[in-house]
Design an enzyme around this catalytic site. Structure first.
Site, PDB file in Angstrom:
ATOM      1  N   SER A   1       0.950  -1.270   0.085  1.00  0.00           N
ATOM      2  CA  SER A   1       0.064  -0.179   0.036  1.00  0.00           C
ATOM      3  C   SER A   1       0.960   1.675   0.438  1.00  0.00           C
ATOM      4  O   SER A   1       1.678   1.222   0.671  1.00  0.00           O
ATOM      5  CB  SER A   1      -0.512  -0.289   1.246  1.00  0.00           C
ATOM      6  OG  SER A   1      -1.615   0.927   1.076  1.00  0.00           O
TER       7      SER A   1
ATOM      8  N   LYS B   1      -4.527  -6.823   3.978  1.00  0.00           N
ATOM      9  CA  LYS B   1      -4.530  -5.216   2.642  1.00  0.00           C
ATOM     10  C   LYS B   1      -6.099  -5.320   2.059  1.00  0.00           C
ATOM     11  O   LYS B   1      -6.228  -4.580   2.005  1.00  0.00           O
ATOM     12  CB  LYS B   1      -3.449  -6.325   1.862  1.00  0.00           C
ATOM     13  CG  LYS B   1      -3.374  -4.972   0.215  1.00  0.00           C
ATOM     14  CD  LYS B   1      -3.000  -3.655   0.717  1.00  0.00           C
ATOM     15  CE  LYS B   1      -3.485  -2.455   0.277  1.00  0.00           C
ATOM     16  NZ  LYS B   1      -3.023  -2.509  -1.181  1.00  0.00           N
TER      17      LYS B   1
ATOM     18  N   HIS C   1      -7.174  -3.508   4.986  1.00  0.00           N
ATOM     19  CA  HIS C   1      -6.755  -2.125   4.651  1.00  0.00           C
ATOM     20  C   HIS C   1      -7.821  -1.133   3.647  1.00  0.00           C
ATOM     21  O   HIS C   1      -8.505  -0.112   4.307  1.00  0.00           O
ATOM     22  CB  HIS C   1      -5.239  -2.745   4.620  1.00  0.00           C
ATOM     23  CG  HIS C   1      -4.948  -0.684   4.320  1.00  0.00           C
ATOM     24  ND1 HIS C   1      -5.195  -0.730   2.618  1.00  0.00           N
ATOM     25  CD2 HIS C   1      -3.543   0.177   4.761  1.00  0.00           C
ATOM     26  CE1 HIS C   1      -3.375   0.234   2.688  1.00  0.00           C
ATOM     27  NE2 HIS C   1      -3.805   0.763   3.822  1.00  0.00           N
ATOM     28  N   ASN C   2      -7.862  -1.531   2.656  1.00  0.00           N
ATOM     29  CA  ASN C   2      -8.934  -1.080   2.542  1.00  0.00           C
ATOM     30  C   ASN C   2      -9.480  -1.167   2.663  1.00  0.00           C
ATOM     31  O   ASN C   2     -11.004   0.012   2.159  1.00  0.00           O
ATOM     32  CB  ASN C   2      -8.772  -2.184   0.257  1.00  0.00           C
ATOM     33  CG  ASN C   2      -7.434  -1.661  -0.128  1.00  0.00           C
ATOM     34  OD1 ASN C   2      -6.452  -1.536   0.279  1.00  0.00           O
ATOM     35  ND2 ASN C   2      -7.494  -1.976  -1.403  1.00  0.00           N
TER      36      ASN C   2
ATOM     37  N   GLU D   1      -9.870   1.798   4.581  1.00  0.00           N
ATOM     38  CA  GLU D   1      -9.810   2.790   3.636  1.00  0.00           C
ATOM     39  C   GLU D   1     -10.962   3.755   3.555  1.00  0.00           C
ATOM     40  O   GLU D   1     -11.128   4.667   2.867  1.00  0.00           O
ATOM     41  CB  GLU D   1      -8.412   2.711   2.506  1.00  0.00           C
ATOM     42  CG  GLU D   1      -8.558   3.341   1.056  1.00  0.00           C
ATOM     43  CD  GLU D   1      -7.483   2.570   0.244  1.00  0.00           C
ATOM     44  OE1 GLU D   1      -6.148   2.244   0.702  1.00  0.00           O
ATOM     45  OE2 GLU D   1      -8.056   2.682  -1.152  1.00  0.00           O
TER      46      GLU D   1
HETATM   47  N1  LIG Z   1      -2.542   1.723  -8.599  1.00  0.00           N
HETATM   48  C1  LIG Z   1      -2.889   1.555  -6.510  1.00  0.00           C
HETATM   49  O1  LIG Z   1      -2.666   2.166  -6.183  1.00  0.00           O
HETATM   50  C2  LIG Z   1      -2.290   0.438  -6.258  1.00  0.00           C
HETATM   51  C3  LIG Z   1      -2.892  -1.091  -7.243  1.00  0.00           C
HETATM   52  N2  LIG Z   1      -2.439  -1.814  -6.438  1.00  0.00           N
HETATM   53  C4  LIG Z   1      -2.403  -3.579  -7.026  1.00  0.00           C
HETATM   54  O2  LIG Z   1      -1.043  -3.683  -7.713  1.00  0.00           O
HETATM   55  C5  LIG Z   1      -1.753  -4.146  -8.556  1.00  0.00           C
HETATM   56  C6  LIG Z   1      -1.413  -3.468  -9.726  1.00  0.00           C
HETATM   57  O3  LIG Z   1      -2.290  -1.991 -10.253  1.00  0.00           O
HETATM   58  P1  LIG Z   1      -1.626  -1.203 -11.295  1.00  0.00           P
HETATM   59  O4  LIG Z   1       0.141  -0.945 -10.983  1.00  0.00           O
HETATM   60  O5  LIG Z   1      -2.393   0.004 -10.353  1.00  0.00           O
HETATM   61  O6  LIG Z   1      -2.143  -1.903 -12.508  1.00  0.00           O
HETATM   62  P2  LIG Z   1      -1.986  -0.759 -13.952  1.00  0.00           P
HETATM   63  O7  LIG Z   1      -3.047  -1.090 -14.563  1.00  0.00           O
HETATM   64  O8  LIG Z   1      -1.662   0.426 -13.885  1.00  0.00           O
HETATM   65  O9  LIG Z   1      -0.294  -1.979 -14.220  1.00  0.00           O
HETATM   66  C7  LIG Z   1      -0.942  -3.409 -14.903  1.00  0.00           C
HETATM   67  C8  LIG Z   1       0.791  -4.186 -15.516  1.00  0.00           C
HETATM   68  O10 LIG Z   1       0.850  -5.190 -15.461  1.00  0.00           O
HETATM   69  C9  LIG Z   1       0.049  -5.266 -17.172  1.00  0.00           C
HETATM   70  N3  LIG Z   1      -0.057  -6.976 -17.381  1.00  0.00           N
HETATM   71  C10 LIG Z   1      -1.181  -7.273 -17.195  1.00  0.00           C
HETATM   72  N4  LIG Z   1      -1.264  -8.686 -17.454  1.00  0.00           N
HETATM   73  C11 LIG Z   1      -0.336  -9.245 -17.760  1.00  0.00           C
HETATM   74  C12 LIG Z   1       0.485 -10.140 -18.380  1.00  0.00           C
HETATM   75  N5  LIG Z   1      -0.188 -11.389 -18.379  1.00  0.00           N
HETATM   76  N6  LIG Z   1       1.694 -10.235 -17.736  1.00  0.00           N
HETATM   77  C13 LIG Z   1       2.799  -9.242 -17.603  1.00  0.00           C
HETATM   78  N7  LIG Z   1       2.283  -7.846 -17.826  1.00  0.00           N
HETATM   79  C14 LIG Z   1       1.070  -7.598 -17.783  1.00  0.00           C
HETATM   80  C15 LIG Z   1      -0.522  -4.604 -17.291  1.00  0.00           C
HETATM   81  O11 LIG Z   1      -0.400  -4.246 -19.071  1.00  0.00           O
HETATM   82  P3  LIG Z   1      -1.538  -3.873 -20.098  1.00  0.00           P
HETATM   83  O12 LIG Z   1      -1.495  -1.792 -19.373  1.00  0.00           O
HETATM   84  O13 LIG Z   1      -0.507  -4.059 -21.103  1.00  0.00           O
HETATM   85  O14 LIG Z   1      -3.112  -4.319 -20.068  1.00  0.00           O
HETATM   86  C16 LIG Z   1       0.086  -3.091 -16.571  1.00  0.00           C
HETATM   87  O15 LIG Z   1       0.836  -2.412 -17.623  1.00  0.00           O
HETATM   88  C17 LIG Z   1      -2.739  -4.340  -9.040  1.00  0.00           C
HETATM   89  O16 LIG Z   1      -3.576  -5.948  -7.617  1.00  0.00           O
HETATM   90  C18 LIG Z   1      -3.991  -3.544  -8.408  1.00  0.00           C
HETATM   91  O17 LIG Z   1      -5.409  -3.876  -7.847  1.00  0.00           O
HETATM   92  C19 LIG Z   1      -2.197  -1.466  -5.150  1.00  0.00           C
HETATM   93  C20 LIG Z   1      -2.150  -0.961  -4.466  1.00  0.00           C
HETATM   94  C21 LIG Z   1      -1.824   0.192  -4.712  1.00  0.00           C
HETATM   95  O1  LIG Z   2      -5.222  -0.607  -3.222  1.00  0.00           O
HETATM   96  C1  LIG Z   2      -5.618   0.940  -3.112  1.00  0.00           C
HETATM   97  C2  LIG Z   2      -4.905   1.958  -2.253  1.00  0.00           C
HETATM   98  O2  LIG Z   2      -4.525   1.047  -0.862  1.00  0.00           O
HETATM   99  C3  LIG Z   2      -5.803   0.947  -4.623  1.00  0.00           C
HETATM  100  O3  LIG Z   2      -5.205   2.189  -4.776  1.00  0.00           O
HETATM  101  C4  LIG Z   2      -7.088   0.560  -5.093  1.00  0.00           C
HETATM  102  O4  LIG Z   2      -8.059   0.347  -5.985  1.00  0.00           O
HETATM  103  C5  LIG Z   2      -8.106   0.954  -4.385  1.00  0.00           C
HETATM  104  O5  LIG Z   2      -9.433   0.799  -4.132  1.00  0.00           O
HETATM  105  P1  LIG Z   2     -10.241   1.146  -5.405  1.00  0.00           P
HETATM  106  O6  LIG Z   2      -9.683   1.051  -6.307  1.00  0.00           O
HETATM  107  O7  LIG Z   2     -11.305   0.093  -5.002  1.00  0.00           O
HETATM  108  O8  LIG Z   2     -11.025   2.590  -5.084  1.00  0.00           O
END
Ligand SMILES: NC(=O)C1=CN([C@@H]2O[C@H](COP(=O)(O)OP(=O)(O)OC[C@H]3O[C@@H](n4cnc5c(N)ncnc54)[C@H](OP(=O)(O)O)[C@@H]3O)[C@@H](O)[C@H]2O)C=CC1
Ligand SMILES: O=C(CO)[C@H](O)[C@H](O)COP(=O)(O)O
Length: 472
Positions: free
Chosen positions: A129, A183, A186-187, A190
């Site tokens: 997070s 986690k 946590h969400n 949140e």
């Molecule tokens: N954003 C946030 O604030 C937070 C996100 N998370 C979690 O982290 C994870 C990633 O989130 P986030 O970085 O925001 O997502 P994004 O969509 O920004 O990034 C995910 C990446 O993974 C790629 N991808 C998808 N499928 C594959 C595959 N089979 N092989 C290789 N690459 C692949 C995507 O490519 P493409 O775009 O081409 O599909 C993209 O580049 C999620 O589970 C999210 O819930 C956790 C905490 C905070």
């Molecule tokens: O894990 C997170 C923050 O801790 C991600 O930002 C998550 O996408 C937040 O949840 P939602 O998109 O459902 O608001």
């Protein structure tokens, strides 16, 4: 060929930044993404003196890693995780470690642990997070499951995570899918805090009639005191953001329809499944759903015209009471989420160390706040505390804020200002702190129409009464 210490699959918002963070801390890191653009762009953010490589071939990426390989997945939860695992496992060798650092559903993690373990591979679920900035500069990291694999990556996690009082915001969260579960909760918390902050904002703009500049000042002040937290801090900053397209503030141009990716809903579903009461989190989830009924809400608002909202007699006092109400309702939301973790730990045999959970939530994560320091003290005193509201020091805080919470809840109700989160926090507190609830009547009704039986207060055993049989 020189090998890389860590591999990251998924170079989106989180993956790319986590990769740079690991590299900043002295490890060489290889990145892979299906999207070639993201692989090409990776080199643009590499800090001087760090060793990073991007790959568009999964096989090359895997072959280029130190053995046992340590591969972090940062792809969207659900099918993408299974897709990566399916394509990557043929290239892996026994003892390699795959760490899913996305927001995966804990039951999916359990299934994947079983699958990869049967292939002599290690698989861990690990919550992260802190959003984009956290991933880059120091997130809160919640690893769980395979202890042998955890020990292998622990030194790296301690380096890349946020620090509070010199302590790393990462710790082992328990067995199996505990990392994902923690986690998820946590969400859920949140969601609840964000809901409560939005209600406080509504009360301040509609009740105290504050403009956006004044809202900024209020949140600034709140963030300088006992309410200091990441979510209050970013809310303060949101009230400063001007709009590029109009003369006003950006917040006023944003449509009142909230999105959600699923972790809040999972938290509520889980609480229902294992029998834990978390009404503020439930309400936060359902409020986002309700926000999507934009057209219907407009229709209804024309049908049910609201009376003018009263202006409080003492605006200064009102603002202070909104702050106190928000503080206590937030505390109650944490209490609900932590109580869910206590029950889940028993139910799923996770062995979640609650003291470590609140310790690592003090920094790096979205729900970090100074309040967590007090929770850390409470769990240090009693690691098996069933509900944070039962701690004496916390109870003193609660007692000092409950009147403002009642006043603000009443103001909202009397003036028709939606306040589902505030009301549910107060309602939870009132029910939780009541020794005799009226559910004896519910038991009587259940026994009346369904012969469901009841227990008595004065005798052991299970009873059934033939209630007014003439009416049946
Ligand atoms: N954003 C946030 O604030 C937070 C996100 N998370 C979690 O982290 C994870 C990633 O989130 P986030 O970085 O925001 O997502 P994004 O969509 O920004 O990034 C995910 C990446 O993974 C790629 N991808 C998808 N499928 C594959 C595959 N089979 N092989 C290789 N690459 C692949 C995507 O490519 P493409 O775009 O081409 O599909 C993209 O580049 C999620 O589970 C999210 O819930 C956790 C905490 C905070
Ligand atoms: O894990 C997170 C923050 O801790 C991600 O930002 C998550 O996408 C937040 O949840 P939602 O998109 O459902 O608001």
């Amino acid at each position: 060929m020189e090998k890389y210490n860590y591999g990251v699959v998924g170079l989106g918002v989180m993956g790319r930044n986590l990769l740079y963070n690991i590299a900043d801390n002295g490890f060489s890191v290889a990145g892979f993404d299906l999207d070639e653009e993201k692989v090409i762009e990776l080199k643009n953010g590499v800090a001087e003196g760090t060793k990073v490589i991007g790959s568009v071939s999964l096989e090359e990426f895997v072959i280029g890693l130190d053995i046992p390989r340590k591969i972090i997945l940062m792809v969207p939860a659900g099918k993408p995780v299974d897709a990566v695992l399916e394509s990557i496992t043929p290239f892996l060798t026994p003892k390699d470690v795959v760490i899913d650092a996305g927001n995966s559903y804990f039951k999916d993690t359990e299934r994947r642990i079983a699958d990869l373990t049967s292939k002599n591979l290690h698989f861990m679920g690990m919550g992260v997070s802190g959003g984009e900035q956290g991933a880059r500069r120091g997130p809160s990291i919640m690893p769980g499951g395979d202890l042998e694999a955890f020990k292998l990556i622990q030194p790296m996690l301690e380096l890349i995570s946020a620090k509070v009082n010199g302590e790393a915001c990462t710790a082992y969260m328990g067995k199996g899918s505990a990392g994902n579960y923690v986690k998820m909760v946590h969400n859920g918390i949140e969601y609840a805090i964000m809901q409560l902050i939005s209600e406080a904002y509504d009360l301040l703009r509609k009740g105290a009639k504050l403009n956006t500049d004044q809202l900024y000042e209020v949140f600034k002040k709140w963030n300088e005191g006992e309410m200091n937290s990441f979510l209050i801090e970013i809310t303060r900053d949101i009230f400063k953001q001007k709009d590029d397209l109009t003369d006003g503030f950006l917040v006023d141009q944003i449509l009142d329809r909230a999105g959600a990716k699923g972790t809040g809903k999972w938290t509520s579903e889980q609480a229902m499944e294992i029998g834990v009461s978390i009404p503020t989190i439930d309400i936060a989830v359902t409020s986002r759903i309700l926000s999507a009924y934009k057209e219907e809400r407009i229709q209804a608002s024309q049908l049910y015209i609201k009376e003018e909202i009263a202006t409080p007699e003492n605006i200064e006092l009102f603002i202070k009471e909104v702050g106190d109400a928000l503080y206590l309702a937030t505390l109650i939301s944490y209490a609900q989420g932590l109580a869910l973790l206590v029950k889940a730990s028993e139910e799923y045999k996770f062995d979640i160390p609650l003291k470590d959970v609140v310790k690592i939530w003090r920094g790096g994560c979205i729900i970090r706040s100074v309040l967590l320091e007090k929770f850390y003290g409470a769990y240090t005193e009693n690691p098996s505390l069933s509900n944070i509201l039962l701690n004496r020091e916390i109870s003193e805080i609660v007692k000092s804020k409950v009147k403002p919470l009642r006043n603000i809840a009443s103001f909202a109700v009397l003036n028709g200002i939606p306040s589902l989160g505030i009301q549910s926090s107060l309602g939870y507190f009132d029910a939780y702190s009541t020794d005799t609830l009226p559910v004896n009547l519910i038991q009587a009704q259940r026994d009346y129409f369904g012969a469901h039986t009841y227990q008595r207060v004065d005798q052991e055993g299970v009873f059934h009464t033939l209630w007014n049989t003439q009416n049946i």
